[in-house]
Design an enzyme around this catalytic site. Structure first.
Site, PDB file in Angstrom:
ATOM      1  N   THR A  46       0.858  -1.188   0.000  1.00  0.00           N
ATOM      2  CA  THR A  46       0.000   0.000   0.000  1.00  0.00           C
ATOM      3  C   THR A  46       0.893   1.236   0.000  1.00  0.00           C
ATOM      4  O   THR A  46       2.122   1.121  -0.022  1.00  0.00           O
ATOM      5  CB  THR A  46      -0.918   0.028   1.239  1.00  0.00           C
ATOM      6  OG1 THR A  46      -0.150   0.397   2.393  1.00  0.00           O
ATOM      7  CG2 THR A  46      -1.572  -1.330   1.476  1.00  0.00           C
ATOM      8  N   CYS A  47       0.256   2.413   0.086  1.00  0.00           N
ATOM      9  CA  CYS A  47       1.041   3.641   0.038  1.00  0.00           C
ATOM     10  C   CYS A  47       1.889   3.844   1.287  1.00  0.00           C
ATOM     11  O   CYS A  47       2.840   4.623   1.265  1.00  0.00           O
ATOM     12  CB  CYS A  47       0.126   4.842  -0.160  1.00  0.00           C
ATOM     13  SG  CYS A  47      -1.106   5.075   1.133  1.00  0.00           S
ATOM     14  N   ASN A  48       1.569   3.154   2.376  1.00  0.00           N
ATOM     15  CA  ASN A  48       2.310   3.371   3.623  1.00  0.00           C
ATOM     16  C   ASN A  48       2.930   2.116   4.207  1.00  0.00           C
ATOM     17  O   ASN A  48       3.493   2.160   5.297  1.00  0.00           O
ATOM     18  CB  ASN A  48       1.387   3.999   4.675  1.00  0.00           C
ATOM     19  CG  ASN A  48       1.151   5.461   4.410  1.00  0.00           C
ATOM     20  OD1 ASN A  48       2.089   6.237   4.324  1.00  0.00           O
ATOM     21  ND2 ASN A  48      -0.098   5.834   4.236  1.00  0.00           N
ATOM     22  N   ARG A  49       2.819   1.003   3.490  1.00  0.00           N
ATOM     23  CA  ARG A  49       3.432  -0.218   4.020  1.00  0.00           C
ATOM     24  C   ARG A  49       3.688  -1.215   2.899  1.00  0.00           C
ATOM     25  O   ARG A  49       3.014  -1.209   1.855  1.00  0.00           O
ATOM     26  CB  ARG A  49       2.571  -0.849   5.109  1.00  0.00           C
ATOM     27  CG  ARG A  49       1.324  -1.567   4.702  1.00  0.00           C
ATOM     28  CD  ARG A  49       0.592  -2.160   5.907  1.00  0.00           C
ATOM     29  NE  ARG A  49       0.374  -1.157   6.916  1.00  0.00           N
ATOM     30  CZ  ARG A  49       1.086  -1.073   8.049  1.00  0.00           C
ATOM     31  NH1 ARG A  49       2.034  -1.953   8.312  1.00  0.00           N
ATOM     32  NH2 ARG A  49       0.843  -0.116   8.916  1.00  0.00           N
ATOM     33  N   GLY A 111     -10.355   2.774   7.423  1.00  0.00           N
ATOM     34  CA  GLY A 111     -11.030   1.563   6.966  1.00  0.00           C
ATOM     35  C   GLY A 111     -10.518   0.960   5.680  1.00  0.00           C
ATOM     36  O   GLY A 111     -10.861  -0.186   5.363  1.00  0.00           O
ATOM     37  N   GLU A 112      -9.692   1.678   4.911  1.00  0.00           N
ATOM     38  CA  GLU A 112      -9.293   1.180   3.597  1.00  0.00           C
ATOM     39  C   GLU A 112      -8.369  -0.031   3.679  1.00  0.00           C
ATOM     40  O   GLU A 112      -8.378  -0.894   2.811  1.00  0.00           O
ATOM     41  CB  GLU A 112      -8.617   2.307   2.809  1.00  0.00           C
ATOM     42  CG  GLU A 112      -9.590   3.397   2.400  1.00  0.00           C
ATOM     43  CD  GLU A 112      -8.891   4.681   2.011  1.00  0.00           C
ATOM     44  OE1 GLU A 112      -7.636   4.691   1.988  1.00  0.00           O
ATOM     45  OE2 GLU A 112      -9.581   5.677   1.743  1.00  0.00           O
ATOM     46  N   GLN A 116      -7.688  -3.801   1.564  1.00  0.00           N
ATOM     47  CA  GLN A 116      -6.393  -4.100   0.957  1.00  0.00           C
ATOM     48  C   GLN A 116      -5.857  -5.444   1.438  1.00  0.00           C
ATOM     49  O   GLN A 116      -5.247  -6.201   0.671  1.00  0.00           O
ATOM     50  CB  GLN A 116      -5.410  -2.976   1.281  1.00  0.00           C
ATOM     51  CG  GLN A 116      -5.768  -1.668   0.590  1.00  0.00           C
ATOM     52  CD  GLN A 116      -5.041  -0.467   1.171  1.00  0.00           C
ATOM     53  OE1 GLN A 116      -4.599  -0.489   2.319  1.00  0.00           O
ATOM     54  NE2 GLN A 116      -4.937   0.606   0.404  1.00  0.00           N
ATOM     55  N   GLY A 186      -8.184   4.911 -10.721  1.00  0.00           N
ATOM     56  CA  GLY A 186      -8.271   3.696  -9.924  1.00  0.00           C
ATOM     57  C   GLY A 186      -9.188   3.855  -8.727  1.00  0.00           C
ATOM     58  O   GLY A 186      -9.969   4.809  -8.607  1.00  0.00           O
TER      59      GLY A 186
END
Length: 457
Positions: A46-49, A111-112, A116, A186
């Site tokens: 993801t964008c942070n992990r 919550g996203e 993911q 997206g």
């Protein structure tokens, strides 16, 4: 043995995360599973992990961690695999449960991430790289996330990275009256559009560097930007929101400068300034009014300049990972960039009570998962013991089947089956207790020693 290799905003810098996220996440599960000691692999990017969950054939924690890091070096190559921190067994399970619940996110409770995590498992299933152990782990993670959502106040405000980014943008620009360019089509583009509309943004266009913008614009009833007009649209926008999965920059200084020059040349900029041209405040780079593309060819000063002088700085919100926006946009006059690093700094403090309640639920779920895993591991030993007793039972029933009357044989069979159940009951209960205590290896060794069956181990 379960291993998690993790890098996130908590233990890695932005550049390392960007390098990891540039790897092809769809191909990585197969690359990890190609290692001979890896029985299953699931990748969350993801964008942070960036995290890899592996089911490894190893007996000791250090051995398992070494196998996992070796597999990472092979699969990730130059994408900085050394950044990944290993977590083993219960720590790995507890970490995933915490991640799925949003407790490890930049915005606590967002919550996203739950979706993911589910999609990471689905991707691994499609690639055929899961294992029963990993399937159980990710299923329990989703169950734990739902339980935490229903039983605590975590995430009750429904915050997310997108919401936080646009909250910060709203403090700088009045979105209701702003011209907004959405770059990308997206899933995050859909979320961003919904959040922009929630903040009363009305003038929204979409540009897709991958040429998917027309369908997105039609289905969401917003303006469409032809790729040939991307530079002009970028220069015209008060706010640019980028959220593509591209591994290359889609917005840079050259794009903005080219757009501003085209904008000036059109003489049709909406809301053009009604004052004489002042080169000192014009966002088009030139030294004097004489060099301005509007007034350099003999136009009188009475002509309107199509660039809005004195307007608020143009805001670029970069939610891409890797970065969608080239850092060189900072050299363009009047442009402010709001990227993930900045968004993290402004992440709100977590709600302490709800967070602690949620973490307690995570710890309990991890312990239950550990007990379930141990019981599953001793299942083969219990099955071997039952098979041994049942084989002896069937042999004895076959022997007495030749004696006595039919009624006597039925009574004898009932008695023997009851006896077999009584004999197996205590060892079965004891086996589960040993598993709960983490002593399943003792049981496996004992069954193997007594019955001489290697399948028990």
């Amino acid at each position: 043995m379960l291993i998690c290799l993790t890098a996130s905003h908590k233990n890695a810098d932005f550049n390392a995360l960007e390098a990891l996220s540039s790897a092809d996440a769809s191909a990585l599960p197969s690359s990890f599973a190609a290692h001979p000691a890896v029985e299953g692999a699931v990748v969350i990017s993801t964008c942070n992990r960036f995290e890899v969950y592996l089911d490894v054939d190893a007996d000791e924690h250090e051995e398992a961690a070494g196998i996992a890091q070796g597999a990472a070096a092979d699969a990730l190559g130059f994408h900085q695999p050394e950044t990944l921190e290993p977590l083993v067994d219960t720590r790995a399970a507890e970490h995933l449960f915490s991640v799925a619940a949003g407790l490890e996110s930049v915005v606590i409770g967002e919550g996203e991430i739950a979706g993911q995590v589910r999609r990471a498992l689905a991707s691994a299933q499609e690639a055929g790289t899961t294992s029963p152990h990993l399937e159980r782990l990710f299923q329990r993670a989703s169950e734990t996330q739902r339980s935490i959502k229903n039983r605590t106040g975590i995430g009750e405000a429904g915050r997310s990275i997108v919401r936080l980014a646009l909250d910060l943008a709203s403090a700088r620009v009045d979105l209701a009256g702003a011209r907004v360019l959405l770059v990308g089509t997206g899933r995050f583009a859909g979320v961003s559009l919904a959040e922009l509309r929630r903040r009363s943004a009305k003038h929204i266009e979409v540009w897709s560097p991958s040429n998917r913008g027309e369908g997105f614009a039609r289905s969401h009833a917003i303006g469409y930007v032809d790729p040939r007009d991307a530079a002009l649209a970028a220069a015209s926008a008060d706010v640019i929101v980028t959220c593509t999965s591209s591994d290359q920059h889609v917005v840079d200084a050259a794009l903005l400068r080219a757009g501003r020059e085209r904008l000036a040349a059109t003489h049709a900029f909406p809301g053009a300034a009604e004052h004489a041209h002042d080169a000192s405040v014009c966002p088009i780079g030139h030294d004097s009014a004489a060099s301005c593309p509007v007034h350099s060819t003999g136009h009188s000063s009475s002509h309107e300049c199509p660039v809005e002088h004195g307007r608020a700085a143009q805001l670029v919100v970069d939610m891409g990972m890797p970065r969608n926006v080239d850092p060189d946009v900072a050299t363009v006059p009047g442009v402010e960039v709001l990227d993930l690093e900045t968004i993290r700094i402004h992440a709100p403090l977590e709600h302490l009570t709800a967070t602690e309640d949620a973490r307690d639920l995570v710890r309990k779920a991890a312990r239950r998962f550990e007990r379930g895993t141990a019981e599953h591991q001793v299942g083969s030993a219990i099955a071997t013991l039952r098979e041994h007793v049942e084989d002896a039972l069937e042999a004895e029933l076959a022997r007495i089947g030749k004696r006595g009357t039919e009624a006597e044989r039925k009574l004898a069979e009932q008695a023997l089956r009851h006896f077999a159940g009584v004999v197996l009951h205590k060892p079965t209960v004891r086996a589960r207790r040993l598993a709960a205590e983490g002593r399943h290896d003792d049981l496996l060794s004992a069954i193997d020693a007594l019955l001489g069956d290697d399948s028990a181990a």
